[in-house]
Scaffold this motif. Structure first.
Motif, short mmCIF file in Angstrom:
data_model
loop_
_atom_site.label_atom_id
_atom_site.label_comp_id
_atom_site.label_asym_id
_atom_site.label_seq_id
_atom_site.Cartn_x
_atom_site.Cartn_y
_atom_site.Cartn_z
N MET A 1 0.86 -1.19 0.00
CA MET A 1 0.00 0.00 0.00
C MET A 1 0.89 1.23 0.00
N THR A 2 1.08 1.82 -1.13
CA THR A 2 2.17 2.77 -1.29
C THR A 2 1.87 4.16 -0.76
N GLN A 3 0.61 4.49 -0.49
CA GLN A 3 0.32 5.86 -0.10
C GLN A 3 -0.04 6.01 1.37
N THR A 4 0.07 4.97 2.16
CA THR A 4 -0.23 5.10 3.57
C THR A 4 0.85 5.89 4.28
N ALA A 5 0.48 6.45 5.45
CA ALA A 5 1.42 7.28 6.18
C ALA A 5 2.65 6.49 6.58
N PRO A 6 3.83 7.10 6.56
CA PRO A 6 5.04 6.42 6.97
C PRO A 6 4.95 5.93 8.41
N SER A 7 5.75 4.94 8.72
CA SER A 7 5.66 4.30 10.02
C SER A 7 6.05 5.21 11.18
N SER A 8 6.73 6.33 10.88
CA SER A 8 7.12 7.23 11.96
C SER A 8 5.92 7.81 12.66
N GLU A 167 -14.93 1.35 -10.02
CA GLU A 167 -13.82 0.46 -10.38
C GLU A 167 -12.49 1.02 -9.86
N VAL A 168 -12.30 2.32 -10.07
CA VAL A 168 -11.08 2.97 -9.62
C VAL A 168 -10.98 2.97 -8.10
N ALA A 169 -12.10 3.19 -7.41
CA ALA A 169 -12.08 3.26 -5.95
C ALA A 169 -11.60 1.94 -5.34
N VAL A 170 -12.05 0.84 -5.88
CA VAL A 170 -11.62 -0.46 -5.36
C VAL A 170 -10.12 -0.65 -5.58
N ALA A 171 -9.65 -0.29 -6.77
CA ALA A 171 -8.22 -0.43 -7.06
C ALA A 171 -7.38 0.47 -6.18
N ALA A 172 -7.82 1.72 -5.97
CA ALA A 172 -7.05 2.65 -5.13
C ALA A 172 -7.01 2.16 -3.69
N ARG A 173 -8.10 1.58 -3.22
CA ARG A 173 -8.11 1.02 -1.87
C ARG A 173 -7.16 -0.17 -1.75
N ASP A 174 -7.25 -1.08 -2.69
CA ASP A 174 -6.50 -2.33 -2.58
C ASP A 174 -5.02 -2.17 -2.91
N LEU A 175 -4.71 -1.34 -3.90
CA LEU A 175 -3.33 -1.22 -4.35
C LEU A 175 -2.55 -0.11 -3.66
N ASP A 176 -3.25 0.95 -3.25
CA ASP A 176 -2.54 2.13 -2.76
C ASP A 176 -3.02 2.64 -1.41
N GLY A 177 -3.87 1.88 -0.75
CA GLY A 177 -4.24 2.24 0.62
C GLY A 177 -5.08 3.47 0.77
N ALA A 178 -5.90 3.82 -0.22
CA ALA A 178 -6.80 4.97 -0.08
C ALA A 178 -7.70 4.77 1.13
N VAL A 179 -7.88 5.83 1.92
CA VAL A 179 -8.68 5.72 3.13
C VAL A 179 -10.01 6.47 3.03
#
Length: 391
Positions: A1-8, A167-179
């Motif tokens: 999930m590439t767009q989630t907040a960094p672990s810091s 369609e895009v919403a599902v992909a953004a959630r699954d691939l890029d961590g959209a919240v």
């Protein structure tokens, strides 16, 4: 999930929150010099000229391409592990550039690239569902707006269909961590001003992805339109006055001036009754020559009825009628935000309680970090009315 907040993660002390808000204010005034690749939004109807980064774990959009950015004392530099933000060789904060979203590589069955339908703004999926506006290209055009810029550039499509966006919403959630999902629209001449279509799109996206949705539209001529929007399962509304100064509205947004600020308050009150306190928001743009006293007074009045005033510095849109403007001074933005943030905390309307949308994200404002500094125990700075800022 590439767009989630960094672990810091976000800051956890009042002092850290205060330093972060100071840095965000400076970056949004002066911009950030960069030397490597960075996910950005160059123009159009969103966070314009926006480099998208996480600063100390908090989402931030900052100018990176405007001409004045070349004189900024702030730069992002690569480090042995990650990146840092520096001024005059002194490291101020950690920085994590947003990656290119993975869903951008996909297309619909008819061949439309997903990135032409919706974009990731850090951890939020956003789209302008109707990329045309009744006011664009005539005397009513809002001077700060760039809705037609993206369309002319070929970077989007005129009308996004609900099934495509789902369609895009599902992909953004699954691939890029959209919240969450933020949807806006160009205004129409109908009684709903575009609310019916944008909420139809939001309903389809929420049903497909389960993500909370904010939709944004002008005050409808028939307030019962808001009931239809609620019945479609939308979580939050953005009904944006842009400025509480009538003279500024008449100059930069004639249709909004004709609607009148009191009509915005009537609409907000109706919407709050249906969506709840803190789930109705309004943009308040600083740096267009507004009267700061009217601005603070209007924000506090909005807070009192349960509306979240999302305070942002002007971000000039390349290609818009205000393309040559510059953001207001950081101290001007700060002093207005500091007058409003304690009111939000007092009323329990802080950003962390907003379900979806710009006020939930906070990447284009320092207001959220100011709220955290108050919540964590930092005394509010003395008030006072700053001098009028002109764009």
């Amino acid at each position: 999930m590439t767009q989630t907040a960094p672990s810091s993660g976000p800051v956890t002390t009042a002092d850290d929150a205060g330093r972060l808000s100071d840095l965000i204010l400076q970056l949004q005034e002066k911009g950030l010099r960069i030397s490597g690749p960075l996910e950005r939004r160059p123009g159009g109807a969103g966070p314009s000229d926006a480099g998208m980064i996480w600063v100390e774990g908090s989402p931030v959009t900052v100018p990176v391409d405007a001409g004045y950015v070349g004189d900024s004392p702030y730069e992002m530099l690569s480090e042995d592990s990650g990146h840092g933000i520096y001024r005059d060789g002194v490291r101020l904060a950690s920085a994590t550039p947003a990656n290119r979203p993975q869903f951008y590589d996909l297309s619909t069955a008819d061949g439309t690239p997903y990135w032409k339908l919706a974009l990731m703004h850090l951890d939020s999926l956003a789209s302008t569902v109707l990329q045309t506006c009744a006011y664009w290209g005539n005397d009513d055009q809002c001077r700060f707006c760039g809705i037609g810029v993206s369309l002319d550039s070929g970077s989007t499509v005129k009308v996004k269909r609900p099934e495509q966006l789902a369609e895009v919403a599902v992909a953004a959630r699954d691939l890029d961590g959209a919240v969450d999902i933020t949807l806006t629209t160009g205004s129409t001449y109908g009684k709903d001003r575009g609310a019916f279509y944008v909420s139809k799109c939001g309903q389809a996206m929420k049903e497909a992805s389960g993500l909370p949705v904010e939709v944004q539209f002008e005050p409808p001529t028939d307030l019962a339109v808001i009931d239809t929007v609620r019945d479609r399962g939308i979580d939050s509304l953005g009904i944006h006055v842009e400025s509480f100064d009538p003279q500024v509205l008449a100059r930069v947004a004639p249709p909004k001036a004709r609607t009148g600020i009191e009509r915005y308050f009537e609409t907000w009150e109706y919407a709050v009754e249906r969506f709840g306190e803190g789930q109705v928001t309004t943009y308040v743009i600083l740096g267009m020559g507004e009267d700061p006293e009217l601005t603070i007074e209007g924000c506090k009045r909005a807070v009192d009825i349960g509306v979240y005033p999302f305070i942002v510095p002007l971000r000039p849109v390349p290609g818009s009628l205000m393309a040559d403007a510059v953001p207001p001074a950081a101290d001007y933005t700060e002093r207005i935000a500091r007058a409003v943030a304690p009111e939000l905390v007092r009323r329990g309307l802080t950003a962390d309680k907003v379900a979806a949308g710009c006020a939930r994200c906070q990447a284009c404002s320092a207001l959220g970090s100011l709220e955290r500094s108050i919540q964590l125990g930092m005394p509010s700075m003395p008030g006072g009315i700053p001098a009028r800022s002109a764009s």
